[in-house]
Design a protein around this motif. Structure first.
Motif, PDB file in Angstrom:
ATOM      1  N   ILE A  20      43.329  52.837  80.412  1.00  0.00           N
ATOM      2  CA  ILE A  20      44.739  53.565  79.664  1.00  0.00           C
ATOM      3  C   ILE A  20      44.390  52.980  78.175  1.00  0.00           C
ATOM      4  O   ILE A  20      44.303  51.576  78.008  1.00  0.00           O
ATOM      5  N   GLU A  21      44.648  53.740  77.107  1.00  0.00           N
ATOM      6  CA  GLU A  21      44.415  53.229  75.928  1.00  0.00           C
ATOM      7  C   GLU A  21      45.418  53.933  75.236  1.00  0.00           C
ATOM      8  O   GLU A  21      45.719  55.193  75.007  1.00  0.00           O
ATOM      9  N   LEU A  22      45.914  53.067  74.432  1.00  0.00           N
ATOM     10  CA  LEU A  22      47.030  53.433  73.355  1.00  0.00           C
ATOM     11  C   LEU A  22      46.614  53.232  71.953  1.00  0.00           C
ATOM     12  O   LEU A  22      46.148  52.224  71.722  1.00  0.00           O
ATOM     13  N   LYS A  23      46.690  54.332  71.061  1.00  0.00           N
ATOM     14  CA  LYS A  23      46.383  54.115  69.704  1.00  0.00           C
ATOM     15  C   LYS A  23      47.316  54.556  68.658  1.00  0.00           C
ATOM     16  O   LYS A  23      47.848  55.626  68.797  1.00  0.00           O
ATOM     17  N   ASP A  24      47.880  53.524  67.967  1.00  0.00           N
ATOM     18  CA  ASP A  24      48.779  53.922  66.947  1.00  0.00           C
ATOM     19  C   ASP A  24      50.064  54.323  67.478  1.00  0.00           C
ATOM     20  O   ASP A  24      50.355  55.686  66.769  1.00  0.00           O
ATOM     21  N   VAL A  25      50.482  54.132  68.726  1.00  0.00           N
ATOM     22  CA  VAL A  25      51.630  54.917  69.231  1.00  0.00           C
ATOM     23  C   VAL A  25      52.880  54.321  68.460  1.00  0.00           C
ATOM     24  O   VAL A  25      53.307  53.123  68.365  1.00  0.00           O
ATOM     25  N   CYS A  26      53.710  55.466  67.952  1.00  0.00           N
ATOM     26  CA  CYS A  26      54.950  55.268  67.233  1.00  0.00           C
ATOM     27  C   CYS A  26      55.972  56.042  68.253  1.00  0.00           C
ATOM     28  O   CYS A  26      55.697  57.038  68.312  1.00  0.00           O
TER      29      CYS A  26
END
Lengths: 257, 250
Positions: free
Chosen positions: B2-8
């Motif tokens: 699972i990869e989160l990129k720049d989650v806002c």
């Protein structure tokens, strides 16, 4: 398909026994009320008043059916609300979409209301049979000749034409009443399903309250009351289609999630 | 992974705006046990709900390079202290329902855990105690057959022995490909259970360390957390001294 059936089974698991029990209890109560009416009504003085149609009204079996109907709607509406848990988290992790869950739930609820409707027809026919079988015996016990009872080969048929509740349950050749009933049936299935769907999403569902009120107030109507069929049918259609459309197109309340 | 990129993630409107997650980037490979720590409101629960797709967010979250949709959501399970079971349904009913929806549902594990915690198969879950409900919630998450098991404060309301048991059982039954992401305040309890700690503060990742790294540096998880959050232990001493001085003055 298996997944959709499983969602429908989830709806069934929570209510099927309650609905069957409700139907059974309603039948017993209605039979008891009708028998009690026969017991207290049959007397030598006014035997002509002890006819099947007045029995259906004076025994309050219709009132019992109305209470039972409200309970049925409550059972179906509250099923799936998942108070004390956020079952929506599980629903949202299924391969079946939220819309499909709602449709499965609505189909099951419609079938449950249909079962209740059919059971009422059978119970009413049973009460007619009870009248035919028991009233003569009660007459004999009261010293009234059974031949004085106003009961003939056409009595049941006429009662289902003239009595508002019996006629609305089984409207014979009155097409507009059949159509109204089918709309009511479908809308009740949808509105009970959208109620629990709304509660799961942290919202409120009012359509079922409108629909139950309309059903209680307008279900019973005399033969030929076309305008009642039109008005109640349109309200039911509006409630069913409206709440269904809102539920299917609605955005979930993130504050609740 | 699972990869989160720049989650806002922002809650509320213009007046009640609250930034719950601020440019969170994180990689969660398979086979790890990750502790997610942070004060109340740090963004732990929001992070999990964004992974599950329960909340809308800006940025990107992928599972093995693919967005998380109904097609691959079954690879993620969720145990929450808010509970996600069907209260009117029995444990047996839940198992049957899960088996139909999650192809990898492990009946063997379900039975083993149900028997271990001595939970009833035939009583509706609403009749369980709070502790039992938590246990059941975790059991369902463990048995779904998911590769990623997200747990949000799953043991709130359970006693210490119960929690201890669960950690041990969990360690014993986890398969090498299974990943657990555990959000909790019980730092010291899970220290020996997790392999990696991720620290959140005001919606940002402020710390990410493996327990091996901690061991090598001779620090405990609590030391690391205090250090990361600039915890000032002298604050307590100062307040107490001030209070006792005031009382003496009176």
């Amino acid at each position: 398909m298996k997944e959709r059936l499983s969602v429908m089974m989830l709806a069934a698991r929570g209510t099927v026994y309650k609905v069957i029990l409700l139907i059974a209890v309603t039948g017993i109560v209605q039979a008891g009320l009708f028998y009690w009416w026969m017991m207290r009504s049959i007397s030598p003085d006014d035997i002509w008043l002890v006819n099947l149609e007045s029995g259906m009204t004076d025994s309050h079996v219709v009132f019992a059916a109305a209470i039972s109907f409200v309970i049925l709607c409550a059972i179906l509406s509250l099923n799936g609300c998942s108070f004390g848990s956020k079952a929506i988290y599980t629903f949202r992790r299924l391969s079946v979409s939220q819309k499909e869950v709602l449709c499965c739930w609505a189909v099951y609820n419609t079938l449950a209301v249909l079962l209740f409707w059919m059971s009422q027809i059978l119970i009413m026919l049973g009460l007619c049979g009870m009248y035919k079988a028991v009233a003569p015996i009660l007459c004999e016990q009261s010293g009234v000749p059974a031949s004085n009872l106003p009961f003939g080969p056409q009595t049941v048929y006429i009662a289902f034409y003239r009595h508002k509740y019996l006629h609305s349950l089984m409207p014979m050749a009155e097409i507009s009443r059949w159509i109204r009933n089918v709309i009511l049936l479908g809308s009740l299935g949808i509105c009970t399903a959208t109620f629990s769907n709304s509660v799961r999403k942290g919202k409120k569902g009012i359509a079922i309250f409108v629909l139950v009120t309309v059903t209680l107030g307008m279900f019973c109507a005399s033969v030929g009351m076309f305008e009642v069929d039109i008005v109640s049918g349109l309200i039911a259609l509006g409630a069913g289609v409206g709440s269904g459309a809102i539920a299917l197109g609605g955005v979930e309340d993130e504050a609740y999630i | 992974m699972i990869e989160l990129k720049d989650v806002c993630k922002v809650y509320g409107g213009s007046y009640t705006r609250k930034e719950a997650l601020n440019k969170v980037s994180l990689k969660l490979p398979q086979g790890e046990i990750v502790g997610l720590f942070g004060e109340n409101g740090a963004g732990k629960t929001t992070l999990m709900k964004c992974i599950l797709g329960y909340l809308k967010y800006d940025g990107e979250i992928t599972l093995d390079g693919e967005p998380i949709t109904t097609k691959n959501i079954a690879r993620i399970s969720f145990a929450t202290n808010e509970h996600s079971f069907f209260p009117g349904l029995t444990a047996k009913g839940h198992a049957e329902f899960y088996a139909e929806h999650f192809p990898k549902f492990s009946e063997k594990r379900f039975k083993a855990l149900m028997d271990f915690f001595e939970l009833s198969y035939n009583a509706p879950i609403r009749h369980f105690s709070t502790g039992q409900k938590n246990q059941f919630e975790v059991i369902m998450a463990m048995c779904q057959g998911a590769d990623y098991i997200l747990m949000d404060e799953p043991f709130a309301g359970n006693d210490v022995f119960n929690r201890e048991d669960f950690y041990k059982v969990l360690l014993g039954i986890l398969e090498p490909h299974e990943t657990v992401i555990l959000s909790t305040h019980l730092l010291e309890e899970v220290e020996n259970f997790i392999g990696r700690a991720v620290l959140l503060h005001n919606g940002r990742i402020v710390g990410d360390v493996t327990t091996t790294e901690l061991e090598e540096s001779g620090r405990t998880l609590m030391d690391y957390v205090k250090e990361t959050y600039n915890y000032r232990s002298d604050r307590v001493v100062k307040v107490l001294r001030e209070l006792s001085d005031t009382e003496k003055g009176n």
